[in-house]
Design a protein around this motif. Sequence first.
Motif, short mmCIF file in Angstrom:
data_model
loop_
_atom_site.label_atom_id
_atom_site.label_comp_id
_atom_site.label_asym_id
_atom_site.label_seq_id
_atom_site.Cartn_x
_atom_site.Cartn_y
_atom_site.Cartn_z
N ASP A 161 0.83 -1.21 0.00
CA ASP A 161 0.00 0.00 0.00
C ASP A 161 0.87 1.25 0.00
O ASP A 161 0.60 2.21 -0.73
CB ASP A 161 -0.92 0.01 1.22
N ALA A 162 1.90 1.26 0.84
CA ALA A 162 2.81 2.40 0.89
C ALA A 162 3.55 2.57 -0.43
O ALA A 162 3.86 3.69 -0.85
CB ALA A 162 3.81 2.23 2.03
N ASP A 163 3.82 1.45 -1.11
CA ASP A 163 4.53 1.51 -2.39
C ASP A 163 3.72 2.24 -3.45
O ASP A 163 4.29 2.91 -4.31
CB ASP A 163 4.85 0.09 -2.86
N GLU A 164 2.39 2.12 -3.40
CA GLU A 164 1.55 2.83 -4.36
C GLU A 164 1.72 4.34 -4.22
O GLU A 164 1.71 5.08 -5.20
CB GLU A 164 0.08 2.44 -4.18
N ILE A 165 1.86 4.79 -2.98
CA ILE A 165 2.03 6.22 -2.73
C ILE A 165 3.45 6.64 -3.12
O ILE A 165 3.65 7.73 -3.68
CB ILE A 165 1.76 6.54 -1.25
N LYS A 166 4.43 5.79 -2.86
CA LYS A 166 5.79 6.11 -3.27
C LYS A 166 5.89 6.32 -4.77
O LYS A 166 6.63 7.18 -5.25
CB LYS A 166 6.75 4.97 -2.88
N GLY A 167 5.12 5.53 -5.52
CA GLY A 167 5.16 5.62 -6.98
C GLY A 167 4.76 6.99 -7.50
O GLY A 167 5.12 7.37 -8.62
N ILE A 168 4.00 7.75 -6.69
CA ILE A 168 3.60 9.09 -7.12
C ILE A 168 4.79 10.04 -7.12
O ILE A 168 4.89 10.94 -7.96
CB ILE A 168 2.49 9.63 -6.19
N PHE A 169 5.73 9.83 -6.19
CA PHE A 169 6.79 10.80 -5.98
C PHE A 169 8.12 10.44 -6.65
O PHE A 169 8.95 11.32 -6.89
CB PHE A 169 7.05 10.97 -4.47
N VAL A 170 8.33 9.17 -6.93
CA VAL A 170 9.64 8.74 -7.44
C VAL A 170 9.81 9.18 -8.90
O VAL A 170 8.90 9.06 -9.72
CB VAL A 170 9.79 7.22 -7.30
N ASP A 171 11.00 9.65 -9.20
CA ASP A 171 11.38 10.01 -10.58
C ASP A 171 10.46 11.05 -11.22
O ASP A 171 10.13 10.98 -12.41
CB ASP A 171 11.43 8.75 -11.47
N THR A 172 10.00 12.00 -10.42
CA THR A 172 9.17 13.08 -10.95
C THR A 172 9.70 14.41 -10.44
O THR A 172 10.32 14.48 -9.38
CB THR A 172 7.71 12.92 -10.51
N ASN A 173 9.42 15.48 -11.21
CA ASN A 173 9.81 16.80 -10.75
C ASN A 173 8.68 17.42 -9.95
O ASN A 173 7.56 16.90 -9.87
CB ASN A 173 10.18 17.69 -11.93
N LEU A 174 8.97 18.57 -9.34
CA LEU A 174 7.99 19.20 -8.46
C LEU A 174 6.75 19.66 -9.21
O LEU A 174 5.65 19.68 -8.64
CB LEU A 174 8.65 20.40 -7.75
N TYR A 175 6.90 20.03 -10.49
CA TYR A 175 5.73 20.46 -11.26
C TYR A 175 4.76 19.30 -11.47
O TYR A 175 3.54 19.46 -11.36
CB TYR A 175 6.17 21.03 -12.61
N PHE A 176 5.31 18.13 -11.78
CA PHE A 176 4.44 16.97 -11.96
C PHE A 176 3.83 16.54 -10.64
O PHE A 176 2.68 16.08 -10.59
CB PHE A 176 5.23 15.81 -12.56
N ASP A 206 -8.11 -9.61 -5.14
CA ASP A 206 -7.25 -10.76 -5.42
C ASP A 206 -5.85 -10.31 -5.82
O ASP A 206 -4.86 -10.98 -5.51
CB ASP A 206 -7.87 -11.60 -6.53
N GLN A 207 -5.75 -9.16 -6.50
CA GLN A 207 -4.45 -8.64 -6.93
C GLN A 207 -3.76 -7.82 -5.85
O GLN A 207 -2.67 -7.29 -6.09
CB GLN A 207 -4.64 -7.78 -8.17
N GLN A 208 -4.39 -7.70 -4.67
CA GLN A 208 -3.84 -6.91 -3.56
C GLN A 208 -3.51 -5.49 -4.01
O GLN A 208 -2.44 -4.96 -3.74
CB GLN A 208 -2.59 -7.60 -2.98
N THR A 209 -4.49 -4.86 -4.67
CA THR A 209 -4.33 -3.52 -5.18
C THR A 209 -4.34 -2.51 -4.04
O THR A 209 -4.83 -2.79 -2.94
CB THR A 209 -5.46 -3.20 -6.18
N SER A 210 -3.82 -1.32 -4.31
CA SER A 210 -3.76 -0.27 -3.31
C SER A 210 -5.14 0.07 -2.77
O SER A 210 -6.15 0.01 -3.48
CB SER A 210 -3.12 0.98 -3.91
N LEU A 211 -5.19 0.46 -1.49
CA LEU A 211 -6.45 0.88 -0.87
C LEU A 211 -7.01 2.12 -1.54
O LEU A 211 -8.21 2.38 -1.48
CB LEU A 211 -6.22 1.15 0.62
N LEU A 212 -6.12 2.92 -2.18
CA LEU A 212 -6.60 4.11 -2.89
C LEU A 212 -7.56 3.76 -4.01
O LEU A 212 -8.43 4.55 -4.38
CB LEU A 212 -5.40 4.90 -3.45
#
Length: 523
Positions: A262-277, A333-339
Amino acid sequence: MFERTSFTTLIVGVFVVYVLHTCWVMYGIVYTKPCDDPPNCITPFLASKPRLQLSIYSTLKPNADGGHTLIHKEDNFEVDSKFERIVNVSLPKKTRHNGTLFAIVFVHQAGVSPWQDPKQVHLVAQLTTYMLPKPPEVSLISAEEDTGRKSAESDNPVSHWRTRLTLNIVSDHFQFDKESLPSDVHRYLRVFPSGKKMVYLPLLFVDELSNRVKDLVEINRTTKELPLTINYDSISLGRLRFWIHMQDAVYSLQQFGFTEKDADEIKGIFVDTNLYFLALTFFVAAFHLLFDFLAFKNDISFWKQKRSMVGMSSKAVLWRCFSTIVIFLYLLDQQTSLLVLIPAGVGSIIEVWKVKKAFKIQVFWKGSKPTLMFGKLDESEKRTEEYDTLAMKYLSYLLYPLCLGGAVYALVFLRYKSWYSWVINSLVNGVYAFGFLFMLPQLFVNFKVQTHIAFNTFIDDVFAFIITMPTSHRLACFRDDIVFLIYLYQRWLYPVDKTRVNEYGVSYDEADKPGDKGKVHKD
């Protein structure tokens, strides 16, 4: 004035205040007031341009008790540089037997041992983490046995290797004010006196957000060494403060029960992106949350007041209920993010309630046994039902063979965890790939009775590319767009006839002009 304020207006107002407050807080994070009073200033050690060295050690314990091993060093370390190094790290026996391993990162003066340098800074980073292993997938036809880990062990977390170690140092020669030192930076600040001045050592930061679940490697007892990718880049003070807050937020979510995935889904928002994105991501996610809430609210309000199914496809409502439940079970079944999972669950409950309204189902209890009673249709509803049945007849000629063929193909050529997983995947593939066909009966009914029902879907398309989710679920977000374009064509083709009773049971007899009654369709 306040009596006429609707609930929707209130919610939108609260949302606007929330967005503005968040923008103000973010500005306070990325902007730090520089020191303008020299006696109170804390100056950077990097301003004197010292010769530095980067050293990284592996150890079984965070305090290095029990020994440590040097795994990498940069002799001529430049703070403003950027590099990537891949090193092989030997795994101790305890680590291979479901143990842990840590890295101690030192930035110290060149030519001086980091263990003896009084002007060194160091941080401890985890090189391993515990996660449940991925369940084995087997061929359901050939019943091939899994040659890996036993299924009984899959319920116990096992040690996984983090393949990336991302390091940052603030390159800005920023002077802090003693009296207004940011609390988030304070824990990373090491200060020593130099004459009458106070000097702070380099601000070293280990980026935990870059550690993704997809990069983890399960450690087994036969693995003696694993590769580690060391990434270094300089960072601005504003970005460092922002990263600290985001990292703390992810840690707080894990304390509240969020899993590593679940935390990894949120991490994916911030990794390898600039502040504008990141700013765009925030606004899209916020608007998606608002529209989800308003959509649920309006959907419930509309169906709560609805007394007739004239102009509405009852089979499309039934299909949408079935498909929503299947999608929810698939995401579970795929253990998708709670979001993604929570809105899908709420939507499933609403769709079940809508089926009850559409088919006029009443539930009577005789003791502990429920009895269902279906209401009768009036003449207008029977007419709509005829068009609905005719549309479903045409669609079934295409839908059933495609769904059956896709399920058989998946059973023969793909691997699944269980028969249940195959059934859910086959159903959801049918929902995703051909589900938009079941939206077409409503368009067919619209064609016959000139009904128009609007909805908003495009914000979901943007959200689908920001939040991590199964690929099939992401592609399915575009089904509504196709139907929406056809709806726009219908809206242009069939303007509103104000003399006709619409789907809400209301007749607008008072037309602006006696002769202006729109196009009348002849069945």
